[in-house]
Design an enzyme around this catalytic site. Structure first.
Site, mmCIF file in Angstrom:
data_model
loop_
_atom_site.group_PDB
_atom_site.id
_atom_site.type_symbol
_atom_site.label_atom_id
_atom_site.label_comp_id
_atom_site.label_asym_id
_atom_site.label_seq_id
_atom_site.Cartn_x
_atom_site.Cartn_y
_atom_site.Cartn_z
ATOM 1 N N ASP A 105 36.340 39.461 39.328
ATOM 2 C CA ASP A 105 35.916 40.839 39.094
ATOM 3 C C ASP A 105 36.949 41.445 38.156
ATOM 4 O O ASP A 105 38.117 41.605 38.532
ATOM 5 C CB ASP A 105 35.890 41.604 40.422
ATOM 6 C CG ASP A 105 34.494 42.060 40.756
ATOM 7 O OD1 ASP A 105 33.904 42.766 39.914
ATOM 8 O OD2 ASP A 105 34.007 41.718 41.846
ATOM 9 N N CYS A 129 41.349 42.492 51.695
ATOM 10 C CA CYS A 129 40.130 43.217 51.307
ATOM 11 C C CYS A 129 40.338 44.020 50.030
ATOM 12 O O CYS A 129 41.298 44.765 49.897
ATOM 13 C CB CYS A 129 39.720 44.159 52.426
ATOM 14 S SG CYS A 129 38.311 45.183 51.962
ATOM 15 N N ARG A 136 27.015 49.665 38.605
ATOM 16 C CA ARG A 136 27.864 49.013 37.599
ATOM 17 C C ARG A 136 27.017 48.204 36.617
ATOM 18 O O ARG A 136 27.304 48.169 35.430
ATOM 19 C CB ARG A 136 28.837 48.069 38.334
ATOM 20 C CG ARG A 136 30.004 47.585 37.511
ATOM 21 C CD ARG A 136 30.818 46.509 38.262
ATOM 22 N NE ARG A 136 30.876 46.683 39.702
ATOM 23 C CZ ARG A 136 31.828 47.352 40.344
ATOM 24 N NH1 ARG A 136 32.810 47.919 39.681
ATOM 25 N NH2 ARG A 136 31.807 47.445 41.667
ATOM 26 N N TYR A 137 25.996 47.527 37.119
ATOM 27 C CA TYR A 137 25.118 46.693 36.292
ATOM 28 C C TYR A 137 23.759 47.389 36.206
ATOM 29 O O TYR A 137 23.324 48.026 37.166
ATOM 30 C CB TYR A 137 24.922 45.316 36.949
ATOM 31 C CG TYR A 137 26.196 44.607 37.325
ATOM 32 C CD1 TYR A 137 26.908 43.856 36.386
ATOM 33 C CD2 TYR A 137 26.683 44.685 38.622
ATOM 34 C CE1 TYR A 137 28.062 43.190 36.747
ATOM 35 C CE2 TYR A 137 27.850 44.023 38.992
ATOM 36 C CZ TYR A 137 28.535 43.273 38.053
ATOM 37 O OH TYR A 137 29.682 42.622 38.418
ATOM 38 N N LYS A 194 31.771 41.245 37.197
ATOM 39 C CA LYS A 194 32.185 39.859 37.481
ATOM 40 C C LYS A 194 31.893 38.965 36.292
ATOM 41 O O LYS A 194 30.851 39.113 35.656
ATOM 42 C CB LYS A 194 31.368 39.292 38.640
ATOM 43 C CG LYS A 194 31.752 39.775 39.987
ATOM 44 C CD LYS A 194 30.867 39.097 41.028
ATOM 45 C CE LYS A 194 30.912 39.884 42.314
ATOM 46 N NZ LYS A 194 30.374 41.240 42.160
ATOM 47 N N ARG A 245 38.555 46.458 49.177
ATOM 48 C CA ARG A 245 38.284 47.883 49.450
ATOM 49 C C ARG A 245 39.185 48.379 50.582
ATOM 50 O O ARG A 245 38.808 49.297 51.313
ATOM 51 C CB ARG A 245 36.808 48.085 49.811
ATOM 52 C CG ARG A 245 35.862 47.755 48.688
ATOM 53 C CD ARG A 245 34.537 48.509 48.774
ATOM 54 N NE ARG A 245 33.739 48.169 47.619
ATOM 55 C CZ ARG A 245 32.686 47.333 47.643
ATOM 56 N NH1 ARG A 245 32.292 46.811 48.773
ATOM 57 N NH2 ARG A 245 32.031 47.059 46.536
ATOM 58 N N CYS A 258 39.910 42.425 56.916
ATOM 59 C CA CYS A 258 40.499 41.270 56.246
ATOM 60 C C CYS A 258 41.745 41.742 55.503
ATOM 61 O O CYS A 258 41.705 42.781 54.829
ATOM 62 C CB CYS A 258 39.486 40.680 55.269
ATOM 63 S SG CYS A 258 37.869 40.437 56.035
ATOM 64 N N CYS A 264 34.179 48.213 59.466
ATOM 65 C CA CYS A 264 33.897 46.770 59.504
ATOM 66 C C CYS A 264 34.152 46.252 60.920
ATOM 67 O O CYS A 264 34.885 46.872 61.689
ATOM 68 C CB CYS A 264 34.814 46.013 58.556
ATOM 69 S SG CYS A 264 34.612 46.504 56.842
ATOM 70 N N ASP A 278 41.157 39.649 44.395
ATOM 71 C CA ASP A 278 41.299 40.880 43.608
ATOM 72 C C ASP A 278 42.719 41.422 43.721
ATOM 73 O O ASP A 278 43.444 41.123 44.666
ATOM 74 C CB ASP A 278 40.294 41.922 44.101
ATOM 75 C CG ASP A 278 38.870 41.517 43.777
ATOM 76 O OD1 ASP A 278 38.605 41.198 42.607
ATOM 77 O OD2 ASP A 278 38.033 41.500 44.707
ATOM 78 N N ARG A 296 20.924 46.719 39.235
ATOM 79 C CA ARG A 296 21.215 46.730 40.666
ATOM 80 C C ARG A 296 22.275 47.763 41.010
ATOM 81 O O ARG A 296 23.096 48.119 40.157
ATOM 82 C CB ARG A 296 21.659 45.349 41.149
ATOM 83 C CG ARG A 296 22.843 44.764 40.409
ATOM 84 C CD ARG A 296 22.785 43.239 40.493
ATOM 85 N NE ARG A 296 23.946 42.567 39.933
ATOM 86 C CZ ARG A 296 24.047 42.219 38.648
ATOM 87 N NH1 ARG A 296 23.112 42.552 37.769
ATOM 88 N NH2 ARG A 296 25.109 41.559 38.216
HETATM 89 S S1 SF4 Z 1 36.395 42.056 53.035
HETATM 90 FE FE1 SF4 Z 1 36.780 44.258 53.396
HETATM 91 S S2 SF4 Z 1 34.750 45.191 53.472
HETATM 92 FE FE2 SF4 Z 1 34.476 42.974 53.795
HETATM 93 S S3 SF4 Z 1 34.557 42.691 56.057
HETATM 94 FE FE3 SF4 Z 1 36.621 42.330 55.257
HETATM 95 S S4 SF4 Z 1 37.612 44.353 55.484
HETATM 96 FE FE4 SF4 Z 1 35.400 44.729 55.594
#
Ligand code: SF4
Length: 350
Positions: A308, A108, A88-89, A315, A110, A105, A101, A271, A92
């Site tokens: 973001d 999340c 994206r940048y 960001k 993603r 979360c 994971c 997000d 990097r």
């Molecule tokens: S924020 Fe998303 S990618 Fe990061 S640990 Fe939690 S579930 Fe996994």
């Protein structure tokens, strides 16, 4: 206790009441669930507002999707030239080694891409193509291992990847983003720490932590193992309604990170991931909280508040501004706010 992966298991451990189990089966069918023992043990099952539960125990509100929410809220796909890479940048890239994971979360960004039912890890062939891409792009100064969580990989696999990055001359910095130090601190073994350092490049670990209580003794010990090995640690947190959206909770989090030798780096605005509106604050709240942090806590405790930009535009800092241009007559003039909220002229008025 093993990692809790179903509403039935959460119910057995007293983390959800039996009457909520059926509705939460629908959430679990839609988004991955995993609450490892290190985090489950921090939850007060009797507190309906527990800030640890709020982050990891599914909620029926996750089934409500707002029109502005998007399965790829920060536009990873638009910047993915080969599988596993997000570029994206200019200087990097992200290298996504796994979709798994240690904990899932509920907010999340993603969440549509991570989980055990997604393809598990980059195949050897796909990893070779991703490394070829990095080799071919000499402008890539930094590689960020993210995911999924790169620290769920075995030490052997992580070492292989780090050694391959170590052989690319133009890559000077490797950054690992992880929640494992708080979610499964026992994984941070001496062998895994050695693997983190195997590239020989400047290697940073950015730890994702959102509430001071996540920094329990085992997590603090895991962070100390990395810090003692000479790995600089950065803190990444997400501003979450009902978790850290008070000056006290946010300040205690930042202080706890600094006490663990973790420099707060980013405070992310939530997000627009599907089914996460109940956990997002508004930006004005975030800015007011940042002003309160600035007014009360050490400079070490100040992260940059960032958004973001949806669509993959990257960001940008969105923290409050402390300076306002007041005139250009005879040179530039500004008004600047101090940490108590007082206003001052710059240069000082005569
Ligand atoms: S924020 Fe998303 S990618 Fe990061 S640990 Fe939690 S579930 Fe996994």
């Amino acid at each position: 206790m093993t990692t809790l992966r179903t509403p039935a298991q959460l119910c057995e451990q007293g983390l959800i009441p039996p009457e909520r189990r059926a509705e939460l089966e629908k959430v679990a069918a839609r988004y991955a669930v995993a609450v490892p023992p290190a985090l489950a043990g921090l939850i007060d099952g009797k507190d309906p507002h527990d800030p640890i539960a709020r982050q990891f125990v599914p909620d029926v509100a996750e089934l409500e999707r707002r029109p502005e929410e998007d399965a790829d809220p920060i536009g990873d796909d638009a910047h993915s030239p080969v599988e596993g890479i997000v570029h994206r940048y200019p200087d990097r890239v992200l290298l996504k080694l796994t979709h798994v994971c240690a904990v899932y979360c509920r907010f999340c960004f993603r969440r549509e891409m991570v989980g055990p039912d997604k393809p598990n890890a980059l195949s050897r062939e796909a990893l070779a193509r991703a490394l070829d891409y990095i080799r071919a792009h000499e402008e890539i100064w930094e590689v960020i291992l993210t995911g999924g969580d790169p620290l769920v990989l075995s030490a052997r696999r992580l070492r292989e990847v780090m050694k391959a990055l170590g052989e690319i001359a133009h890559v000077k910095v490797v950054r690992i983003h992880s929640r494992v130090p708080v979610a499964d601190p026992a994984r941070i073994t001496a062998e895994l720490v050695r693997a983190m350092r195997a590239s020989g490049k400047a290697t940073y670990v950015a730890v994702h932590v959102n509430h001071a209580r996540e920094l329990a003794p085992h997590a603090r010990a895991a962070l100390a193992r990395m810090a003692d090995a000479g790995i600089p640690l950065l803190g990444q947190s997400v501003l979450l309604r009902g978790v850290n959206d008070t000056p006290e909770a946010l300040g205690e989090l930042m202080r706890a990170l600094v006490e663990c030798r973790v420099k707060p780096y980013y405070l992310h605005h939530g997000d627009l991931a599907p089914g996460t509106a109940h956990l997002r604050t508004d930006i004005a709240t975030g800015q007011a909280l940042m002003r309160q942090l600035h007014g009360r806590w050490s400079g070490l405790c100040q992260p940059t508040y960032v958004l973001d930009i949806p669509g993959g535009h990257g960001k940008s800092p969105i923290g409050p501004s402390y300076i306002e241009r007041t005139g250009t007559n005879g040179g530039e003039h500004f008004a600047v706010d101090d940490f108590r909220g007082g206003r001052h002229h710059y240069p000082p008025a005569e």
